[in-house]
Design a protein around this motif. Sequence first.
Motif, PDB file in Angstrom:
ATOM      1  N   ASN A   1       0.860  -1.182   0.000  1.00 23.63           N
ATOM      2  CA  ASN A   1       0.000   0.000   0.000  1.00 23.63           C
ATOM      3  C   ASN A   1       0.894   1.228   0.000  1.00 23.63           C
ATOM      4  O   ASN A   1       1.907   1.271   0.716  1.00 23.63           O
ATOM      5  CB  ASN A   1      -0.894   0.011   1.238  1.00 23.63           C
ATOM      6  N   ILE A   2       0.540   2.232  -0.792  1.00 21.10           N
ATOM      7  CA  ILE A   2       1.385   3.418  -0.916  1.00 21.10           C
ATOM      8  C   ILE A   2       0.544   4.690  -0.929  1.00 21.10           C
ATOM      9  O   ILE A   2      -0.605   4.697  -1.346  1.00 21.10           O
ATOM     10  CB  ILE A   2       2.245   3.376  -2.192  1.00 21.10           C
ATOM     11  N   GLY A   3       1.150   5.764  -0.453  1.00 23.64           N
ATOM     12  CA  GLY A   3       0.530   7.082  -0.508  1.00 23.64           C
ATOM     13  C   GLY A   3       1.593   8.139  -0.651  1.00 23.64           C
ATOM     14  O   GLY A   3       2.710   7.996  -0.135  1.00 23.64           O
ATOM     15  N   SER A   4       1.262   9.216  -1.367  1.00 27.78           N
ATOM     16  CA  SER A   4       2.268  10.229  -1.664  1.00 27.78           C
ATOM     17  C   SER A   4       1.626  11.588  -1.879  1.00 27.78           C
ATOM     18  O   SER A   4       0.503  11.687  -2.373  1.00 27.78           O
ATOM     19  CB  SER A   4       3.043   9.816  -2.922  1.00 27.78           C
ATOM     20  N   VAL A   5       2.358  12.638  -1.500  1.00 27.50           N
ATOM     21  CA  VAL A   5       1.965  14.013  -1.823  1.00 27.50           C
ATOM     22  C   VAL A   5       3.191  14.750  -2.337  1.00 27.50           C
ATOM     23  O   VAL A   5       4.320  14.465  -1.935  1.00 27.50           O
ATOM     24  CB  VAL A   5       1.374  14.764  -0.612  1.00 27.50           C
ATOM     25  N   ALA A   6       2.958  15.711  -3.226  1.00 28.43           N
ATOM     26  CA  ALA A   6       4.062  16.511  -3.763  1.00 28.43           C
ATOM     27  C   ALA A   6       3.618  17.955  -3.918  1.00 28.43           C
ATOM     28  O   ALA A   6       2.434  18.231  -4.147  1.00 28.43           O
ATOM     29  CB  ALA A   6       4.523  15.949  -5.102  1.00 28.43           C
ATOM     30  N   SER A   7       4.572  18.874  -3.765  1.00 28.67           N
ATOM     31  CA  SER A   7       4.309  20.319  -3.871  1.00 28.67           C
ATOM     32  C   SER A   7       3.158  20.738  -2.960  1.00 28.67           C
ATOM     33  O   SER A   7       2.324  21.570  -3.323  1.00 28.67           O
ATOM     34  CB  SER A   7       4.013  20.707  -5.327  1.00 28.67           C
ATOM     35  N   LEU A   8       3.138  20.172  -1.766  1.00 27.14           N
ATOM     36  CA  LEU A   8       2.103  20.498  -0.779  1.00 27.14           C
ATOM     37  C   LEU A   8       2.541  21.702   0.044  1.00 27.14           C
ATOM     38  O   LEU A   8       3.621  21.694   0.640  1.00 27.14           O
ATOM     39  CB  LEU A   8       1.867  19.294   0.128  1.00 27.14           C
ATOM     40  N   GLU A   9       1.704  22.726   0.102  1.00 30.05           N
ATOM     41  CA  GLU A   9       1.992  23.922   0.893  1.00 30.05           C
ATOM     42  C   GLU A   9       1.081  23.992   2.121  1.00 30.05           C
ATOM     43  O   GLU A   9      -0.001  23.408   2.147  1.00 30.05           O
ATOM     44  CB  GLU A   9       1.789  25.181   0.047  1.00 30.05           C
ATOM     45  N   HIS A  10       1.559  24.705   3.151  1.00 32.91           N
ATOM     46  CA  HIS A  10       0.753  25.103   4.320  1.00 32.91           C
ATOM     47  C   HIS A  10       0.425  23.981   5.296  1.00 32.91           C
ATOM     48  O   HIS A  10      -0.289  24.211   6.268  1.00 32.91           O
ATOM     49  CB  HIS A  10      -0.566  25.760   3.879  1.00 32.91           C
ATOM     50  N   ILE A  11       0.939  22.779   5.074  1.00 29.59           N
ATOM     51  CA  ILE A  11       0.650  21.658   5.971  1.00 29.59           C
ATOM     52  C   ILE A  11       1.965  21.141   6.546  1.00 29.59           C
ATOM     53  O   ILE A  11       2.882  20.780   5.799  1.00 29.59           O
ATOM     54  CB  ILE A  11      -0.079  20.510   5.232  1.00 29.59           C
ATOM     55  N   LYS A  12       2.046  21.084   7.881  1.00 33.87           N
ATOM     56  CA  LYS A  12       3.308  20.785   8.542  1.00 33.87           C
ATOM     57  C   LYS A  12       3.740  19.320   8.407  1.00 33.87           C
ATOM     58  O   LYS A  12       4.936  19.024   8.418  1.00 33.87           O
ATOM     59  CB  LYS A  12       3.197  21.156  10.029  1.00 33.87           C
TER      60      LYS A  12
ATOM     61  N   VAL B   1      -6.866  19.563   3.984  1.00 33.27           N
ATOM     62  CA  VAL B   1      -7.799  20.378   4.771  1.00 33.27           C
ATOM     63  C   VAL B   1      -9.092  19.608   5.020  1.00 33.27           C
ATOM     64  O   VAL B   1      -9.659  19.643   6.127  1.00 33.27           O
ATOM     65  CB  VAL B   1      -8.083  21.715   4.057  1.00 33.27           C
ATOM     66  N   SER B   2      -9.552  18.869   4.020  1.00 34.29           N
ATOM     67  CA  SER B   2     -10.783  18.086   4.187  1.00 34.29           C
ATOM     68  C   SER B   2     -10.623  16.992   5.231  1.00 34.29           C
ATOM     69  O   SER B   2     -11.615  16.534   5.825  1.00 34.29           O
ATOM     70  CB  SER B   2     -11.185  17.453   2.848  1.00 34.29           C
ATOM     71  N   GLN B   3      -9.376  16.588   5.486  1.00 35.46           N
ATOM     72  CA  GLN B   3      -9.099  15.555   6.484  1.00 35.46           C
ATOM     73  C   GLN B   3      -8.771  16.132   7.859  1.00 35.46           C
ATOM     74  O   GLN B   3      -8.412  15.388   8.769  1.00 35.46           O
ATOM     75  CB  GLN B   3      -7.945  14.669   6.010  1.00 35.46           C
ATOM     76  N   GLY B   4      -8.900  17.451   7.986  1.00 39.61           N
ATOM     77  CA  GLY B   4      -8.711  18.077   9.283  1.00 39.61           C
ATOM     78  C   GLY B   4      -7.318  18.584   9.569  1.00 39.61           C
ATOM     79  O   GLY B   4      -7.038  19.029  10.692  1.00 39.61           O
ATOM     80  N   PHE B   5      -6.419  18.554   8.588  1.00 40.31           N
ATOM     81  CA  PHE B   5      -5.077  19.097   8.795  1.00 40.31           C
ATOM     82  C   PHE B   5      -5.145  20.625   8.817  1.00 40.31           C
ATOM     83  O   PHE B   5      -5.838  21.240   8.006  1.00 40.31           O
ATOM     84  CB  PHE B   5      -4.131  18.637   7.693  1.00 40.31           C
ATOM     85  N   GLU B   6      -4.403  21.225   9.724  1.00 39.84           N
ATOM     86  CA  GLU B   6      -4.432  22.681   9.909  1.00 39.84           C
ATOM     87  C   GLU B   6      -3.501  23.381   8.913  1.00 39.84           C
ATOM     88  O   GLU B   6      -2.360  22.976   8.718  1.00 39.84           O
ATOM     89  CB  GLU B   6      -3.998  23.021  11.332  1.00 39.84           C
ATOM     90  N   LYS B   7      -3.993  24.457   8.311  1.00 43.16           N
ATOM     91  CA  LYS B   7      -3.151  25.274   7.433  1.00 43.16           C
ATOM     92  C   LYS B   7      -2.327  26.239   8.281  1.00 43.16           C
ATOM     93  O   LYS B   7      -2.867  26.927   9.152  1.00 43.16           O
ATOM     94  CB  LYS B   7      -4.014  26.082   6.458  1.00 43.16           C
ATOM     95  N   ILE B   8      -1.021  26.271   8.017  1.00 41.37           N
ATOM     96  CA  ILE B   8      -0.149  27.202   8.727  1.00 41.37           C
ATOM     97  C   ILE B   8       0.844  27.804   7.733  1.00 41.37           C
ATOM     98  O   ILE B   8       0.965  27.347   6.597  1.00 41.37           O
ATOM     99  CB  ILE B   8       0.625  26.516   9.874  1.00 41.37           C
ATOM    100  N   ASN B   9       1.554  28.826   8.185  1.00 40.15           N
ATOM    101  CA  ASN B   9       2.637  29.403   7.397  1.00 40.15           C
ATOM    102  C   ASN B   9       3.901  28.615   7.685  1.00 40.15           C
ATOM    103  O   ASN B   9       4.420  28.627   8.802  1.00 40.15           O
ATOM    104  CB  ASN B   9       2.825  30.871   7.760  1.00 40.15           C
TER     105      ASN B   9
END
Length: 327
Positions: A108-119, A147-155
């Motif tokens: 099983n695999i999962g990946s994100v790229a060029s993701l902004e604002h999430i720590k 964001v839909s999964q509840g992760f907080e946006k930050i700088n």
Amino acid sequence: MATRRKFLKNAGILSAILALNPLKAEEILPKNKKIRKPVVLSTWRFGIQANEEAWKVLSKGGKALDAVEKGVRLVEDDPNERSVGYGGRPDRDGRVTLDACIMDEKANIGSVASLEHIKNPISVARAVMEKTPHVMLVGDGALQFAVSQGFEKINLLTPESEKEWKDWLKTSEYKPVVNIENHDTIGMIALDEHGNLSGACTTSGMAFKMHGRVGDSPIIGAGLFVDNEVGAATATGHGEEVIRTCGSHLVVELMRQGKSPQQACEEAVKRIYKNFVNQNRNVKDTQIGFIAINKFGETGAFCLQKGFNYAVHTQENNVLIDAKSLI
């Protein structure tokens, strides 16, 4: 001649059988060998603290998947670690974009790229793996999902990183410093008490890269690969070079062929070096490092040039090791 034809025919039949029934680790690796578990290893000096965090899971019989996520999150959360997560070095537009991937023992695999604002991109990658029909989300789509999964946006751009970026703008010269600005990764792989492997890889990418650049870290088979029958590997360094050879997958497949983790890492680095030679390119400003583990808990690491270190945590201790280098 008849004997030769018979030999070739039998060899062809055997090859076909092996293609349909690939060898498993227990058929490749030495018999009756004691398995060292649990074991966790990770890239660079911050791997010591990351391993300690992962060990909190492994020492209680927890899953390797949970351990590697927990371990690399520690580094993502630390603004003083300028190559991963919060406080990571920005691209040339002053935007901090993060990449990560995760892989478990069942492929099983999962990946994100060029993701902004999430720590914590590693946790978003795990959510992609567990909660979507996809394996990779990028850019605005990855952010929307997080964001839909509840992760907080930050700088993510801390004052220290912003100052470095503004200083860089005075010359805008893109020459990442070996072992500092051109590794920008923590990769972690682990073997748990149940004999299962998992891995995680997370980064803020090359400092002052072009906006939208993605390296090897979020790419399964390049920055990370896990095969629960054989072993796991992860990479650090100049991502473009790792992608050229599908580096981490190469390391695991070399272990499948019977090489030790150390031998497999060495061969993978040599193949990357060969590309430089064939293309008449200078390796002076490039670093590549691999770490690997097999199903027996044996570990290995190798890098292109001096300066790469990695941390290994076993029942005995948690140590930082300077990897051997090709040049």
